[in-house]
Scaffold this motif. Structure first.
Motif, PDB file in Angstrom:
ATOM      1  N   UNK A   1       0.817  -1.215   0.000  1.00  0.00           N
ATOM      2  CA  UNK A   1       0.000   0.000   0.000  1.00  0.00           C
ATOM      3  C   UNK A   1       0.853   1.269   0.000  1.00  0.00           C
ATOM      4  N   UNK A   2       0.439   2.341  -0.744  1.00  0.00           N
ATOM      5  CA  UNK A   2      -0.788   2.463  -1.536  1.00  0.00           C
ATOM      6  C   UNK A   2      -0.703   1.868  -2.939  1.00  0.00           C
ATOM      7  N   UNK A   3       0.480   1.397  -3.318  1.00  0.00           N
ATOM      8  CA  UNK A   3       0.593   0.581  -4.525  1.00  0.00           C
ATOM      9  C   UNK A   3       0.058   1.187  -5.797  1.00  0.00           C
ATOM     10  N   UNK A   4      -0.827   0.424  -6.460  1.00  0.00           N
ATOM     11  CA  UNK A   4      -1.246   0.738  -7.823  1.00  0.00           C
ATOM     12  C   UNK A   4      -1.908   2.097  -7.966  1.00  0.00           C
ATOM     13  N   UNK A   5      -2.560   2.588  -6.924  1.00  0.00           N
ATOM     14  CA  UNK A   5      -3.225   3.892  -7.013  1.00  0.00           C
ATOM     15  C   UNK A   5      -2.239   5.003  -7.328  1.00  0.00           C
ATOM     16  N   UNK A   6      -1.021   4.852  -6.860  1.00  0.00           N
ATOM     17  CA  UNK A   6       0.001   5.879  -7.076  1.00  0.00           C
ATOM     18  C   UNK A   6       1.035   5.420  -8.096  1.00  0.00           C
ATOM     19  N   UNK A   7       0.632   4.520  -8.987  1.00  0.00           N
ATOM     20  CA  UNK A   7       1.567   3.933  -9.959  1.00  0.00           C
ATOM     21  C   UNK A   7       2.271   4.987 -10.800  1.00  0.00           C
ATOM     22  N   UNK A   8       1.546   6.014 -11.234  1.00  0.00           N
ATOM     23  CA  UNK A   8       2.150   7.023 -12.115  1.00  0.00           C
ATOM     24  C   UNK A   8       3.225   7.797 -11.363  1.00  0.00           C
ATOM     25  N   UNK A   9       2.925   8.229 -10.150  1.00  0.00           N
ATOM     26  CA  UNK A   9       3.908   8.950  -9.343  1.00  0.00           C
ATOM     27  C   UNK A   9       5.144   8.097  -9.096  1.00  0.00           C
ATOM     28  N   UNK A  10       4.929   6.819  -8.805  1.00  0.00           N
ATOM     29  CA  UNK A  10       6.053   5.918  -8.521  1.00  0.00           C
ATOM     30  C   UNK A  10       6.895   5.689  -9.775  1.00  0.00           C
ATOM     31  N   UNK A  11       6.241   5.522 -10.920  1.00  0.00           N
ATOM     32  CA  UNK A  11       6.994   5.302 -12.153  1.00  0.00           C
ATOM     33  C   UNK A  11       7.720   6.579 -12.602  1.00  0.00           C
ATOM     34  N   UNK A  12       7.169   7.741 -12.272  1.00  0.00           N
ATOM     35  CA  UNK A  12       7.897   8.986 -12.537  1.00  0.00           C
ATOM     36  C   UNK A  12       9.169   9.041 -11.689  1.00  0.00           C
ATOM     37  N   UNK A  13       9.101   8.495 -10.489  1.00  0.00           N
ATOM     38  CA  UNK A  13      10.306   8.408  -9.654  1.00  0.00           C
ATOM     39  C   UNK A  13      11.321   7.464 -10.289  1.00  0.00           C
ATOM     40  N   UNK A  14      10.854   6.342 -10.856  1.00  0.00           N
ATOM     41  CA  UNK A  14      11.762   5.427 -11.551  1.00  0.00           C
ATOM     42  C   UNK A  14      12.458   6.154 -12.698  1.00  0.00           C
ATOM     43  N   UNK A  15      11.692   6.907 -13.475  1.00  0.00           N
ATOM     44  CA  UNK A  15      12.283   7.655 -14.591  1.00  0.00           C
ATOM     45  C   UNK A  15      13.311   8.664 -14.097  1.00  0.00           C
ATOM     46  N   UNK A  16      12.999   9.339 -13.010  1.00  0.00           N
ATOM     47  CA  UNK A  16      13.909  10.348 -12.464  1.00  0.00           C
ATOM     48  C   UNK A  16      15.212   9.731 -12.007  1.00  0.00           C
ATOM     49  N   UNK A  17      15.123   8.542 -11.415  1.00  0.00           N
ATOM     50  CA  UNK A  17      16.325   7.908 -10.880  1.00  0.00           C
ATOM     51  C   UNK A  17      17.120   7.165 -11.942  1.00  0.00           C
TER      52      UNK A  17
END
Length: 489
Positions: free
Chosen positions: A416-432
């Protein structure tokens, strides 16, 4: 998560080539499947664990503000893809009010303080609070039926809540990516057996689990790997042999539910009603009486109840947890267990529960619940993060991105919160992993077209928040308002 990252990369690098290796025969059968998760569009409207009490008094709502802004980014992204025809429809998301429910005078005091703090912020300005039995009966009739007059309850309600079928969303994202001339090749029934870094590339070894004719094994070379396998991510990260994996361990917890099969009750309850988690219980244990859509059908669920299996995936192996233990994480795992004895006791209590005891928990929410209307069902597996910090093992209840120093591999751990925040988390992946491109004018322009609030703070810009909300709601069918021209610009 993997489908979200692929969809972002498709817009950012149209000429890129993507390969997704899926262990099961079809995508979205594990963690993303509607029957294996809460289905709540987590926006911190009703989840009381996102507003914890501070040790010295008062409430901390900073996490709730972050999660709400992250969910708004997901809505913006889905809205943009819907407008571009990348998503065929918006039936994966439906409007459902989000309610928080508390019992007793202490609960009322807590919820009243929470409401007073949250409505000061634009993100939660529309949150209602009530202790009036008549009003509460209108919000949640099944919860109020059979109550005694002296029962002490209170609730908050956010009308703009959602239910999300993440399985359906995942399949729609992948259908657009794998269409003719699409950038993604999806290989199902394929299990990763090795990850090795050689000559600037990752060599990904795989073997087929499918019965269909075709190659039984092979190796793919790629400059970047993302591990988004739910509970199966930790073993893959360990297999990669990267230094970043050494500080992590995992503890598997499964979810179980009571599912209502009385269609009259299902139709009468139109809300997600969340209560407070027991002391020592993990966040995923917050009890809730939930309107859900599973495979397009309206459902009513109560839970979750915790179960335990040494599997990291529902369709995994009983050896998953033992195989994940290493010399580097064995002691931290023991330390995390000793430091969370209340959680251990909670899990033991949950494992010994009978069906009648589950029904007793339900009747606290719904006094008139009858045993004949409810059946027991097993949900998905989640692996809680154990991380070595300061020489000790710490249980981390959340979602965490792990990336190698060179940005060539990223992985997602936690729940949690997992999939609901998928876009924010994947933007972090792109940033890193693509830091130089994230600051380029081309990527920034594309991202602003996909997520208009990217790089801005929705919690301090009420005008922007209102604009993106109106646009997302209209585009995704969450309101009847027409889309204003240029609303997302």
């Amino acid at each position: 998560m993997g489908a979200t990252l692929a969809a972002l990369l498709r817009e950012l690098e149209p000429d890129g080539r993507l390969l997704m290796l899926e262990r099961l025969g079809e995508p979205a059968l594990e963690s993303s499947a509607a029957v294996n998760n809460a289905g709540t569009g987590h926006a911190a409207n009703c989840e009381l664990n996102y507003t914890p009490e501070r040790p010295g008094g008062g409430l901390d709502i900073s996490k709730a503000l972050r999660i709400n802004a992250a969910f708004e980014q997901s809505l913006q992204f889905w809205s943009a893809l819907r407008e571009r025809g990348r998503l065929t429809d918006s039936t994966f998301i439906r409007p459902v009010p989000h309610l928080s429910l508390v019992f007793g005078e202490e609960g009322r005091t807590f919820l009243r303080r929470r409401h007073q703090l949250m409505v000061e912020h634009p993100a939660f300005a529309a949150m209602d609070y009530s202790e009036d039995a008549g009003e509460l009966a209108g919000w949640m009739p099944l919860v109020m039926e059979g109550r005694r007059e002296q029962d002490c309850l209170a609730a908050t309600r956010v009308e703009r809540g959602t239910d999300v079928d993440f399985g359906r969303l995942t399949r729609q994202l992948l259908a657009g990516l794998t269409a003719p001339h699409g950038p993604l090749e999806l290989a199902c029934g394929v299990e990763v057996t090795g990850l090795q870094r050689r000559g600037g590339l990752w060599q990904v070894a795989w073997r087929s689990r499918a019965e269909e004719p075709g190659p039984e094994q092979g190796v793919v070379e790629t400059p970047f790997v993302f591990l988004g396998a739910g509970g199966g991510t930790l073993p893959l990260l360990q297999r990669a042999g990267v230094a970043e994996a050494r500080v992590y361990g995992g503890f598997p917890v499964s979810g179980e539910w009571l599912v209502c099969h009385n269609t009259d009750l299902v139709e009468r309850h139109r809300a997600k009603v969340y209560g407070r988690a027991e002391v020592g219980a993990p966040p995923m244990s917050m009890p809730h009486l939930d309107t859900r859509w599973i495979d397009g059908r309206r459902s009513l669920l109560f839970g979750p109840f915790a179960g335990f299996s040494t599997r990291f995936l529902r369709q995994g192996s009983l050896l998953d947890w033992p195989r994940s233990l290493r010399l580097t994480n064995l002691l931290p795992t023991v330390q995390a267990g000793l430091g969370n004895l209340s959680l251990v006791r909670y899990l033991i209590g949950q494992l010994s529960q009978s069906q009648e005891q589950r029904l007793e928990a339900l009747r606290r929410f719904m006094p008139g619940a009858r045993a004949d209307d409810w059946r027991h069902a097993v949900g998905g597996q989640r692996v809680q993060i154990i991380r070595q910090e300061g020489g000790r093992g710490v249980l981390r209840l959340g979602t965490e991105v792990v990336a190698t120093a060179d940005g060539s591999l990223a992985a997602l751990l936690g729940a949690s919160p997992g999939a609901s925040t998928a876009v924010s988390i994947m933007l972090e992946v792109l940033k890193r992993c693509w830091a130089d491109r994230m600051v380029s004018s081309r990527w920034r322009e594309v991202l602003l077209g996909l997520v208009p609030s990217h790089g801005q703070d929705l919690n301090t810009d009420a005008v922007l928040l209102d604009r993106v909300r109106r646009h997302s709601d209209a585009t995704l069918g969450l309101s009847r308002e027409p889309v204003p021209p240029g609303a997302a610009s």
